[in-house]
Design a protein around this motif. Structure first.
Motif, PDB file in Angstrom:
ATOM      1  N   LYS A 210      12.239  78.708  96.207  1.00  0.00           N
ATOM      2  CA  LYS A 210      11.205  79.383  95.426  1.00  0.00           C
ATOM      3  C   LYS A 210      11.120  80.863  95.774  1.00  0.00           C
ATOM      4  CE  LYS A 210       7.983  75.554  94.543  1.00  0.00           C
ATOM      5  NZ  LYS A 210       6.592  75.071  94.781  1.00  0.00           N
ATOM      6  N   ARG A 214      11.651  83.646  92.979  1.00  0.00           N
ATOM      7  CA  ARG A 214      10.580  84.603  92.747  1.00  0.00           C
ATOM      8  C   ARG A 214      11.063  86.040  92.991  1.00  0.00           C
ATOM      9  NH1 ARG A 214       7.517  82.493  96.093  1.00  0.00           N
ATOM     10  NH2 ARG A 214       6.512  80.976  94.715  1.00  0.00           N
ATOM     11  N   LEU A 243       9.005  77.150  89.904  1.00  0.00           N
ATOM     12  CA  LEU A 243       8.097  77.649  90.945  1.00  0.00           C
ATOM     13  C   LEU A 243       6.896  76.727  91.119  1.00  0.00           C
ATOM     14  CD1 LEU A 243       8.154  81.482  90.153  1.00  0.00           C
ATOM     15  CD2 LEU A 243       9.320  80.285  92.018  1.00  0.00           C
TER      16      LEU A 243
END
Length: 413
Positions: A210, A214, A243
């Motif tokens: 993640k 991101r 996410l």
């Protein structure tokens, strides 16, 4: 890489073996593969084989005529990749030109590779991840930038390499990316020219995945799955929607013309990327049983659920603990041995339980040195537990769960 090209162009079979493999393991592979010629760049000779240093080969090539290209058929063997074997001996996965081409053609289309791309070859030539790096680049007319074995484990220099070489497509095991993020400031320094990041070989820890998703909103990220026997047979693209996930990303849907199914929870693969068979064994017949467990999620995507046997992934490589068992028992101080993989994903480690011969018990450093003589570095044990005997199940088999409990007790003590 030039030698590999020469071998394939003359219609022969290429068997890559990294220099990190100890001499005894190379000798076992040579005895099984029965090569017509061994080409080496570091002076190692294998008894009973014809060996030629790279330097001598280059001299010959400089003064001789170029060899004619030898036509091959899709079903002809192209290369053999040796993996850890449950019998204690490495086994050769034999793949054809058609196997490789089916995967490479799909990968080039999936990633829209062009001559402007710059690929990084992080995996050793004997690791199936390198097939994409090398032959995907050749297929598209792109450039491929080789990463040496020493650099492959160095976080900050790897990030320097990624940025300075303006790599556009990266493919590696997740542990390499985690290493680069934790110790090489990968996220802080940005992706540079990178447009696609592909990973395979082990599960990517969700938190770190993640963070990467991101931090790199403009970079495509793909999770590829497949054992050496099939190369890549499924794919899943990680997007911003992931996410919100609370569990590992799926391994996705079939690719490259393959068909993937479940039989009693085990993942089966059939199609153009499935190997010819194990070298010296019977040809592969019917779907290949991966030994991996899977299930479908609510969206019909395949999820990886573990193994049906003792085989495991450690440091991104496939390992049969029985092969390490056999090496340990060969040590003069060891009467019997069992190796367990403790932990999962990036935390997986090899724990050895040994029953010593009468006299003295071996030490960890001593057995690690012994392993280094016969096994590649990624198969060297991480921890040692000396026991007087192995716990048994009611039917007389070694109770591996009980041995794992001993590790948990030691950690908690």
């Amino acid at each position: 890489m030039a030698v590999a090209q020469a071998v394939l162009r003359c219609g022969a079979i290429h068997v890559p073996v990294p220099r990190s493999n100890p001499r005894e393991r190379v000798a076992r592979i040579a005895a099984d593969a029965r090569p017509a010629l061994i080409v080496t760049d570091h002076g190692e000779q294998v008894a009973g084989t014809v060996s030629l240093p790279c330097a001598d080969l280059l001299k010959e090539a400089a003064h001789g005529p170029g060899a004619a290209h030898h036509p091959v058929r899709p079903a002809d063997p192209a290369y053999i990749l040796y993996t850890s074997g449950s019998t204690g001996t490495p086994k050769g996965v034999c793949l054809s030109h058609g196997n490789a081409l089916a995967f490479v053609d799909w990968a080039c289309r999936e990633l829209d590779l062009t001559a402007a791309d710059r690929l990084a070859n992080h995996a050793a030539f004997s690791f199936d991840l390198s097939v994409f790096d090398l032959y995907g680049a050749f297929r598209a007319g792109a450039s491929v930038h080789l990463i040496g074995e020493t650099l492959a484990q160095a976080a900050e220099p790897l990030v320097d390499f990624l940025l300075e070489r303006r790599i556009t497509v990266w493919y590696s095991v997740p542990s390499a990316l985690v290493l680069m993020a934790e110790y090489g400031e990968l996220l802080e320094r940005g992706p540079g020219a990178l447009r696609a990041c592909v990973f395979a070989g082990e599960r990517f820890p969700l938190k770190q995945l993640k963070d990467l998703r991101r931090g790199w909103p403009g970079v495509r990220m793909l999770n590829w799955y497949g054992p050496t026997e099939t190369n890549v047979c499924t794919s899943y693209e990680v997007t911003a929607a992931d996410l919100a996930r609370t569990a590992a990303v799926p391994i996705g849907s079939p690719v490259a013309g393959d068909e993937v199914s479940l039989d009693g929870g085990e993942i089966l693969v059939s199609g153009p990327t499935v190997m010819l068979g194990y070298w010296g064994g019977e040809p592969q017949a019917g779907p290949y049983r991966t030994g991996d467990l899977g299930r479908y999620d609510a969206d019909g995507l395949l999820e990886y659920r573990g193994r049906v046997d003792d085989m495991a992934k450690v440091r991104g490589y496939r390992i049969e603990p029985a092969e390490v068992d056999g090496v340990l028992v060969a040590h003069e101080t060891v009467r019997d041995a069992v190796v367990l993989v403790v932990g999962a994903d990036l935390d997986a480690r090899l724990h050895a339980f040994v029953v010593p011969e009468t006299g003295r018990a071996p030490g960890l450093a001593e057995l690690r040195r012994h392993c280094a003589v016969f096994l590649p570095p990624y198969m060297t044990i991480d921890a040692l537990h000396v026991v007087s005997g192995f716990p048994r199940t009611p039917n007389g088999k070694i109770d591996r769960a009980a041995l794992g409990g001993l590790v948990a007790q030691e950690v908690g003590a």
